[in-house]
Design an enzyme around this catalytic site. Structure first.
Site, PDB file in Angstrom:
ATOM      1  N   HIS A   1       0.963  -1.286  -0.118  1.00  0.00           N
ATOM      2  CA  HIS A   1       0.232   0.460   0.160  1.00  0.00           C
ATOM      3  C   HIS A   1       1.065   1.484  -0.010  1.00  0.00           C
ATOM      4  O   HIS A   1       2.095   1.010   0.089  1.00  0.00           O
ATOM      5  CB  HIS A   1      -0.948   0.234   1.102  1.00  0.00           C
TER       6      HIS A   1
ATOM      7  N   GLU B   1      -3.699   4.046   2.961  1.00  0.00           N
ATOM      8  CA  GLU B   1      -3.203   4.361   3.791  1.00  0.00           C
ATOM      9  C   GLU B   1      -3.236   5.535   4.695  1.00  0.00           C
ATOM     10  O   GLU B   1      -2.738   6.226   3.365  1.00  0.00           O
ATOM     11  CB  GLU B   1      -1.821   3.374   5.106  1.00  0.00           C
TER      12      GLU B   1
END
Length: 123
Positions: free
Chosen positions: A75, A117
């Site tokens: 991510h 995130e």
């Protein structure tokens, strides 16, 4: 010898949908586009306007099915200066896919299933 991170690539199934998501959810703007002469691909570079790091979205004309991201453990993290406002916006968008309140972070999911995130400012 030194290296500097230039960009992260993410292949996307619906380029316009992805561009709209990244602009709305994270304020990223397209800064450069590469169109294949034969129309087989389009590459768009997105910027936050404050760092030299880019997100590269690649669309492939002949792709017929969405991407299988497997376990999707990779991510990109985005630091926000207003964590509460960001959380509220993403909650309203319905794109929050995971929250870790103990760590004070959460993840949003883009149209292709990539997790991003969101973290508060470093203190």
């Amino acid at each position: 010898m030194k290296f500097k991170i230039a960009h992260n690539n993410m292949n996307v199934f619906d380029l316009e949908k992805s561009l709209e998501f990244y602009a709305d959810a994270l304020g990223l703007k397209e800064t450069r586009r590469i169109n294949a002469q034969d129309g087989s691909f389009i590459i768009c570079f997105l910027s936050d306007g404050s760092t030299s790091h880019f997100i590269e979205l690649t669309w492939l004309r002949d792709r017929e099915t969405p991407y299988d991201l497997g376990d999707n453990e990779i991510h990109i993290a985005f630091e926000t200066d207003d964590y509460e406002a960001a959380h509220k916006k993403h909650e309203e968008m319905g794109c929050i896919c995971y929250e870790n309140n103990a760590m004070g972070i959460y993840f949003i999911e883009d149209p292709d299933g990539y997790w991003l995130e969101v973290i508060p400012p470093k203190k």
